[in-house]
Design a protein around this motif. Sequence first.
Motif, short mmCIF file in Angstrom:
data_model
loop_
_atom_site.label_atom_id
_atom_site.label_comp_id
_atom_site.label_asym_id
_atom_site.label_seq_id
_atom_site.Cartn_x
_atom_site.Cartn_y
_atom_site.Cartn_z
N ALA A 154 0.68 -1.51 -0.26
CA ALA A 154 0.00 -0.24 0.21
C ALA A 154 0.71 1.07 0.03
O ALA A 154 1.67 1.66 0.94
N LEU A 155 0.71 1.92 -1.50
CA LEU A 155 1.96 3.20 -1.63
C LEU A 155 1.85 4.42 -0.59
O LEU A 155 0.66 4.58 -0.19
N PRO A 156 2.31 4.91 0.33
CA PRO A 156 2.02 6.21 0.72
C PRO A 156 1.36 7.18 0.07
O PRO A 156 1.33 7.11 -0.70
N PRO A 190 -5.05 1.56 10.69
CA PRO A 190 -5.75 2.31 9.37
C PRO A 190 -5.62 3.33 9.17
O PRO A 190 -5.93 3.76 8.08
N GLU A 191 -4.31 3.58 9.94
CA GLU A 191 -3.76 5.18 9.58
C GLU A 191 -2.75 4.68 8.17
O GLU A 191 -2.67 5.41 7.12
N ASN A 192 -2.41 3.18 7.98
CA ASN A 192 -0.77 3.11 7.38
C ASN A 192 -1.80 1.92 6.12
O ASN A 192 -0.98 1.23 5.57
N GLY A 193 -3.46 1.66 6.53
CA GLY A 193 -3.64 1.01 5.47
C GLY A 193 -4.10 -0.73 5.14
O GLY A 193 -3.79 -1.70 4.60
N ASN A 258 -3.14 3.55 1.95
CA ASN A 258 -2.41 3.88 3.60
C ASN A 258 -2.05 5.91 3.37
O ASN A 258 -1.60 6.32 2.19
N LYS A 259 -2.61 6.62 4.47
CA LYS A 259 -2.90 8.03 3.83
C LYS A 259 -1.12 8.32 4.90
O LYS A 259 -0.93 9.78 4.69
N SER A 260 -0.62 7.64 5.39
CA SER A 260 0.74 7.85 6.18
C SER A 260 1.63 8.02 4.65
O SER A 260 1.87 7.93 4.06
N ASP A 261 3.03 8.74 5.16
CA ASP A 261 4.61 8.75 4.35
C ASP A 261 5.26 8.03 4.13
O ASP A 261 6.32 8.18 3.88
N PHE A 265 3.94 -2.38 3.67
CA PHE A 265 3.98 -4.05 2.43
C PHE A 265 3.62 -4.87 3.80
O PHE A 265 4.33 -5.31 4.80
N MET A 266 3.22 -5.97 2.34
CA MET A 266 2.46 -7.17 3.46
C MET A 266 3.10 -8.54 2.79
O MET A 266 2.51 -8.46 1.41
N ILE A 267 3.47 -9.42 3.20
CA ILE A 267 4.39 -10.97 2.54
C ILE A 267 2.34 -11.61 2.77
O ILE A 267 1.90 -11.72 3.52
N ALA A 268 2.41 -11.97 1.19
CA ALA A 268 0.89 -13.03 1.43
C ALA A 268 1.93 -15.10 1.55
O ALA A 268 2.44 -14.70 0.30
#
Length: 337
Positions: A154-156, A190-193, A258-261, A265-268
Amino acid sequence: MAPSVNQIVELPSKKLNSSEDPSYMPELPHKSLNIPVKVKPSPEELAKGRFNDANIKLFLSGMHRDGVVILEDVIDPAHLDKINEFMVQDTEKELKKGEALHRNFGAENIQQGPPLVPSEYFFDDVYLNELLFHAATLYLGPNPTWNMITGNNALPNGTRRQPVHSDAMCNHPPAPFYAIGNIYTVDASPENGSTEIWLGTHVYNSEAQTPRRPKGDTNILDEFVEERKKTLPGFQPVVKKGSILFRDMRTWHAGMPNKSDTMRFMIALGFSARWWHGTARFRLPSKTGTYERLMHGTKSHGIVPLVNEIPLEEYNEMRDAHDFNDSEKATWESEVF
Ligand SMILES: O=C(O)CCC(=O)C(=O)O
């Protein structure tokens, strides 16, 4: 005398059954609270790599009821910091592709694979996590195959959300057949998605999805989403770095802005029931020792990796591919994955 139909269908008035009685399994939040079950292994369970019976009961209750359970504190956060550093560099490289870079569902969310090489990035508690393997065998039955390694970023400063969707986009039975271990490399909220999840929606099948003809994304039909919002809406969980969000593939979810700057990243890691005839395989760099390490690390845990070994150079090229495996095609009764 045989009971009349009225007697058969008349249920005792609102009596709590055992799963609704808060004194039975107090760790299982009541369904109406819409909170994911958390299973935290003890130091003994961590050392053995096996959940004890109480945690197995809790894990299976959460999975069968909600389709999602959080396995708490099962990975060293320092290992995830290291992978995250790699992914920050990798993202800069990916973003240079500009508009050619595929965005999942048009949101600021891209597909990237975590690094299996160089070996300094291969951590056993990430890729060969015994408790994750135990969870997969408990939920999917003996000897599940492991056939997916990918990741979502989820990009910044994101602004767009994905539609609510299920990853189980092909015909499938109303039974657990595929599960995914999601590992955030940062604290997720929720802040960073953190991913929006809809507890209990793994019981829906293709009747709730838009058609996928002949191929392509499908999402959950508005009428189903709106109806579900009235009772148990989707929400974004807080997931600590070091925990694994274990999810039945059928469960509705959505990538969120992702509302942060900084990137999220999330591994699956994806596991399939042994009886499921999917043909997916994940790519491994050949002649790097990764294959041997993976085979050795899975063999006594009842996990069967399905891999395609490819030359290192090609692996480095393909790691971030949007179609994260090259053999996803319908086979027996159109089963994929
Ligand atoms: O990155 C996420 O939180 C979820 C992304 C997702 O569900 C997707 O791209 O299909």
